[in-house]
Design an enzyme around this catalytic site. Structure first.
Site, short mmCIF file in Angstrom:
data_model
loop_
_atom_site.label_atom_id
_atom_site.label_comp_id
_atom_site.label_asym_id
_atom_site.label_seq_id
_atom_site.Cartn_x
_atom_site.Cartn_y
_atom_site.Cartn_z
N LYS A 71 -12.26 9.11 -5.74
CA LYS A 71 -12.51 7.66 -5.68
C LYS A 71 -12.51 7.18 -4.23
CE LYS A 71 -7.59 6.72 -6.43
NZ LYS A 71 -6.60 6.46 -7.48
N ARG A 169 -0.22 -0.85 -15.89
CA ARG A 169 -1.52 -1.18 -15.32
C ARG A 169 -2.56 -1.06 -16.43
NH1 ARG A 169 -3.62 2.08 -10.07
NH2 ARG A 169 -3.74 3.76 -11.58
N TYR A 299 -10.34 -8.65 26.94
CA TYR A 299 -10.20 -10.04 26.47
C TYR A 299 -8.76 -10.55 26.57
CZ TYR A 299 -14.77 -9.71 24.11
OH TYR A 299 -16.09 -9.57 23.81
N MET A 343 -14.33 -5.23 19.42
CA MET A 343 -15.06 -4.70 18.28
C MET A 343 -15.62 -3.30 18.56
SD MET A 343 -18.28 -6.17 16.09
CE MET A 343 -17.55 -7.74 15.71
C1 LIG Z 1 -5.81 7.66 -7.56
C2 LIG Z 1 -5.30 8.31 -8.76
C3 LIG Z 1 -4.81 9.63 -8.70
C4 LIG Z 1 -4.66 10.39 -7.39
O1 LIG Z 1 -3.48 9.97 -6.77
P1 LIG Z 1 -2.95 10.63 -5.41
O2 LIG Z 1 -1.58 10.11 -5.26
O3 LIG Z 1 -3.87 10.17 -4.32
O4 LIG Z 1 -3.02 12.10 -5.61
C5 LIG Z 1 -4.40 10.22 -9.87
N1 LIG Z 1 -4.46 9.56 -11.04
C6 LIG Z 1 -4.92 8.29 -11.15
C7 LIG Z 1 -4.96 7.62 -12.47
C8 LIG Z 1 -5.34 7.63 -10.00
O5 LIG Z 1 -5.79 6.37 -10.09
#
Ligand SMILES: *Cc1c(COP(=O)(O)O)cnc(C)c1O
Length: 412
Positions: A71, A169, A299, A343
């Site tokens: 992700k 969640r 700056y 920047m």
């Molecule tokens: C992001 C995520 C992971 C990975 O977590 P890390 O701590 O980065 O290894 C695993 N399971 C779910 C559901 C996640 O959202």
């Protein structure tokens, strides 16, 4: 997959990455920009990724499936390129949280299972069903939408049931698991319940609560086992769970942070020997200036010379994702203090290193040079930011160059 078909979709991916194709919509990789060296870059070591994967593999039971979590643009490392490598390393599946991430992977020819770790919206069902994306479910509205899409396209879809054991969640309540699965089996015949999973709230620090979550999840699995409803793949552990709770590895682990060689936090050093981060941020000295005592550098009043000084401008600023608050960079293997930023550049004080710093020298912003290393954890510690959060801030104008150790780095 088509109704009645077993196994995963056969991809049509080519062996090499097509760098002309703007898979991410993040940078215009037009012909004119090909081969141009930028003043800064993110260099990503794919040999180290392979090493991290094999070290993690040695620490999970043989037969445990390995999900690479990609992700957030593979935690900022580039979704498609990292996906090619984890597929080559025979990871069992890829975890993402956005439907567009999943579809980009399929478009690039990735053929291993892709599992959504966050809810989808009903109107996305057609896409995930057509492209054989595995969906997390905790909600009947999604079940309905998926079944309708399956009917429309004569398909079946794999689903993983999310169980809430305390993170609050996503997920169904543990007591509802049997009924939920029975309902899917009864009412939604094109949904295949392949997996069941939960996620820890604080596996790094809260041992008591994590044990409670494991116990709640075990109770669910035992009950399902008795009712002959247990899905094939149970999973719970992200990086912290992988390193700290071997009993929570179940049938699959979901590996994010440590895949990229990032520590879970700066207080505990939990990475296993040999695991290191993949991404080095490099830049160049673009200008050296002499600044007389009581004159300014850059700056505002952030730097007023307390003595006759020399300063150097480095070609990476907050437009590239460099955070204000980072303290030092490496030039000639020395730690040089940052004194101002804008920047497009940061300014460093080289008065004490005058003979050692020249215009167009290489600068390491994050990474190793000589005997010195600035880690992501160190840089982020100064700004009270998680390393995975900071990696998201590196902007698209920083070219990503991928290499295997021993190979010459190509620009793309
Ligand atoms: C992001 C995520 C992971 C990975 O977590 P890390 O701590 O980065 O290894 C695993 N399971 C779910 C559901 C996640 O959202």
């Amino acid at each position: 997959m088509l109704k009645g078909e077993k196994g995963i979709m056969k991809g049509i991916r080519e062996d090499r990455i097509d760098f002309n194709k703007d898979y991410l919509g993040e940078s215009a990789r037009l012909t004119f920009t090909q081969g141009v060296t930028e003043v800064n870059s993110a260099e990503i070591n794919l040999s180290q990724l392979q090493r991290n994967i094999s070290i993690i593999r040695r620490n999970i039971k043989p037969g445990t499936q390995f999900m690479a979590v990609l992700k957030g643009n593979a935690y900022g490392h580039g979704l498609i390129q990292i996906a090619y490598e984890v597929e080559r390393c025979r990871c069992d599946s890829i975890g993402v949280v956005r439907v567009t991430e999943a579809l980009k992977l399929r478009e690039a020819g990735i053929s291993i299972p892709i599992i959504m770790l966050a809810p989808i919206m009903p109107e996305q069902a057609d896409y995930v069903v057509n492209y054989d994306v595995t969906i997390s479910v905790d909600n009947e509205c999604i079940l309905k939408a998926l079944q309708e899409s399956c009917d429309k396209y004569n398909k079946v879809v794999n689903v993983h049931i999310k169980v809430n054991t305390g993170l609050n969640r996503y997920g169904i309540e543990p007591k509802d698991a049997c009924d939920f699965i029975n309902m899917i089996k009864g009412k939604y015949p094109s949904l295949i319940v392949e997996g069941i999973y939960t996620h820890f709230r604080d596996a790094e620090f809260d041992n008591v609560f994590t044990e409670l979550q494991i116990e709640r999840f075990n109770n669910v699995l035992n009950k399902l086992e008795k009712e002959k409803l247990r899905p094939q793949i149970a999973h719970a552990a992200g990086s912290a769970g992988i390193l700290l709770y071997p009993k929570a590895h179940y049938d699959m682990v979901r590996c994010g942070l440590i895949l990229y060689g990032l520590e879970l936090n700066e207080e505990q050093k939990l990475l296993l020997p040999g695991m290191r981060s993949l991404m080095t941020i490099k830049s160049r000295v673009v200008k050296i200036e002499e600044v007389k005592k009581d004159d300014f550098g850059g700056y505002g009043n952030r730097f007023k010379a307390s003595r006759n000084s020399f300063i150097a401008v480095i070609g990476a600023g907050y437009g590239d994702g460099i955070s204000r608050g980072w303290k030092e960079v490496l030039i000639s293997g020395r730690r040089i203090p940052i004194i101002n930023y804008c920047m497009d550049g940061i300014i460093v004080d080289i008065t004490d290193f005058k003979g050692e710093v020249n215009e167009f020298d290489e600068v390491i912003i994050i990474g190793k040079q000589g005997d010195e290393t600035i880690t992501w954890e160190e840089a982020c510690y100064h700004i009270k930011c998680f390393s995975d959060e900071q990696l998201q801030r590196i902007t698209a104008r920083v070219p990503k160059n991928y290499f295997y150790e021993g190979e010459v780095i190509k620009n793309n």
